[in-house]
Every structure is written in structure tokens, then in C-alpha cells.
Design an enzyme around this catalytic site. Sequence first.
Site, PDB file in Angstrom:
ATOM      1  N   SER A   6       1.081   3.013   4.998  1.00 21.95           N
ATOM      2  CA  SER A   6       1.862   3.705   6.019  1.00 21.95           C
ATOM      3  C   SER A   6       2.452   2.797   7.089  1.00 21.95           C
ATOM      4  CB  SER A   6       1.025   4.809   6.699  1.00 21.95           C
ATOM      5  OG  SER A   6       0.608   5.760   5.740  1.00 21.95           O
ATOM      6  N   GLY A  32       0.801  -1.207   0.000  1.00 23.65           N
ATOM      7  CA  GLY A  32       0.000   0.000   0.000  1.00 23.65           C
ATOM      8  C   GLY A  32       0.844   1.272   0.000  1.00 23.65           C
ATOM      9  N   HIS A  33       0.154   2.417  -0.128  1.00 26.86           N
ATOM     10  CA  HIS A  33       0.826   3.713  -0.203  1.00 26.86           C
ATOM     11  C   HIS A  33       1.581   4.021   1.085  1.00 26.86           C
ATOM     12  CE1 HIS A  33      -3.137   4.477   1.570  1.00 26.86           C
ATOM     13  NE2 HIS A  33      -2.552   5.471   2.225  1.00 26.86           N
ATOM     14  N   ASN A  34       2.734   4.660   0.919  1.00 25.07           N
ATOM     15  CA  ASN A  34       3.593   5.132   2.021  1.00 25.07           C
ATOM     16  C   ASN A  34       4.298   4.016   2.780  1.00 25.07           C
ATOM     17  OD1 ASN A  34       2.473   7.634   1.383  1.00 25.07           O
ATOM     18  ND2 ASN A  34       1.033   7.586   3.085  1.00 25.07           N
TER      19      ASN A  34
END
Length: 354
Positions: free
Chosen positions: A279, A259-261
Site C-alpha cells: 500500500s 507488495g500488494h496495493n
Amino acid sequence: MTDFTLTQIATALGATLEGDGDLRVTGASEPSTAKPDQLALAMDPKYGDGLSEGRARAAILWQGADWKSLGLKAAIFVPRPRYAMSGLTTLMDPGPDIELGIHPTAIVHPTASIGEGCAIGPFVVVGRDVKIGTCARIASHVSIAEGSALGDNALILQGVRIGARVQIGDNFIAQPGCVIGSDGFSFVTPEKSGVENVRQSLGDQGEAAQQSWTRIHSLGGVRIGNDVEIGANSAIDRGTIRDTSIGNGTKLDNLVHIGHNVQIGDDCLLCGQVGVAGSSRIGNRVVMAGQCGVNDNIFVGDDVIAGGASKIFTNAPAGRVLLGYPAVKMESHIEMQKSLRRLPRFMKSLKQDK
């Protein structure tokens, strides 16, 4: 067809050779199906009987094996068989057949920089300001979007999609169909949603208003270190503001979603269908077996090993071995399962006592 002498193979593996070192083989095989021009892989005594079923003249054997009594003309002995497989397959793998140069059907933006010795296959699209290092091999139907960069010796296989602002180090391997740099899955509502209320209350979604989801765009990119491999049909989302990152030497299996980050450290091994939510931070040398899941915004420490289908909902300290849903120490999970299996017998005895 490429062939190898046994001396060449033993030298490449740092192994011990006995017998005819000039004997040539064209490939490797299981003992029972080996042909005379193939090297039989019988690295454990349990595979020894198969040699009599096949026709191999040479084999890689376990330490101490009597190769002459097995009817062989030569044998190679390795101290760590599975590790020897890495060297043997590297030596014998011809790799994909991609002609040097840029195929006439490829579209390369005038501002793109292509290093020396590259092979770019049919229908590849290379976008504006892309930088590709030396000796990269890019198979058919790959697209590399604007502002991205590949290091030296990259191998990008069929149908890979590399999005904008993706920075990748040397010796990178991308298996067919993987996507690197897709938008993150980030949406928000004007007022608190039921999901946010549940997170606070641990169960009560409250009187959340009926409202639609609004996209949070992804302004970050993806940064990938050296010696990284991404499996087929895996997906790595770009960051919202900061880049999603994957450290040196990390390997992702097929159908892995990052996922993002997310920040992943060095030399991690993430097996098929692992999912890491946005994150989260993963330390160095972390191993996650198939179908593991990691909650968002948590930390998994260095050297954590998580068994298959474990779901990690909270921070995991370094060196912890995890198993279960939710993931707990492996020894705790085993005790819990033992107790669970005893429950029917315990309930039966409880009724009898009454």
C-alpha cells in the site's frame, strides 16, 4: 551470423563516422580483446591503450581522438558514450531464438486470443480468456493465467509466471523466473496482535493474546503500463481490492519485491533486492539503489533518489536525495557518519580532560 557496416552503425546511433564506412563488423568487444571483425569500444581515453593490445580495425572513440594514430581504418564518434551503448546493443542483439507460431507442446485455452506474428515456445500454458497482442515472443515454460492480457511486442522469457487478472501494456519485457500477480502477504488476527500494539506504542507489544494468523485473500490484480521491464526472479503481488500498479517506462531489476496495493509511477528505476511494502505509493522518476526498503502505507515523492541499502520509514518529499537506515537527507547522513567516526577520539579526549 549478422554483420553490420560502420555506416549502418553510425546511422543507427546518429553518430559521426570517419574512415572506411564499408568496413563490416559482427559484434562489439573491449579494446584489448577485440578481433579484426569486431568493433572496439574505447569511448574514454583510459581505454585507448587497449587498442594496441587488440586487433580491432574500427572503434567507437571519445571526441577528439586521433583514430589514424591509433592504427584504425575507421572510427565512430558519439557525444554521449553510455547512451550510445543502448543503441548499439539494440542493433546487435539478435534476441531469443523463439520460432514463430505456437509450439506443438504449448497448451492454449480455446477462449484465448493470440495476436498476429506471435511466437509461443515449448510447454507454455495460456489460460482461459487470455489476450496476447501482436508480435509477442513467449519462451518455454511460461504460464499466463485466466483473464490476463499482454500488449503488443511483449518478450516473456523462460519460466515467467503471470497470474490471473494481470493487465500489461505494450513492449513489456519479463526476465526469466519473475512472478507477476502472486497473492499479497496479508494476514490478520481476531484480536489486536503484538505487531499492532508496537505500531501504536512504538515499542510495547502489550498483553497480546496467543492467536493464529488468518489470510486476507487478494481480489485485485496487477496493472502494468507500456515499456516496462521486470528483472529475473522478481515478484509483484496482486492487490487486495484495488490493483497493484506500475507506470509507463518503469524498470525493475532482479529480485525486486513489490507488495500488494503498491502504486509505482512512470519511469522509475528500482535496482536489485529493493523491497516495497504493501500500500505504499511511489512517484514518478524515482530511483532506488540496491537493497533499498520502503515501509508500508507511505508515499515517496517524484524524483526521489535513494542510495544503496537506504530504509525509508516515513513519507519522502519530491526531489529528496536519501541515504541511510533510517533514510535521511544524504548531506545529513554524511555529517552523521563523520560525527560517528569522531566519537572514539572525542571520548578519549574527554577522559584525558578529567
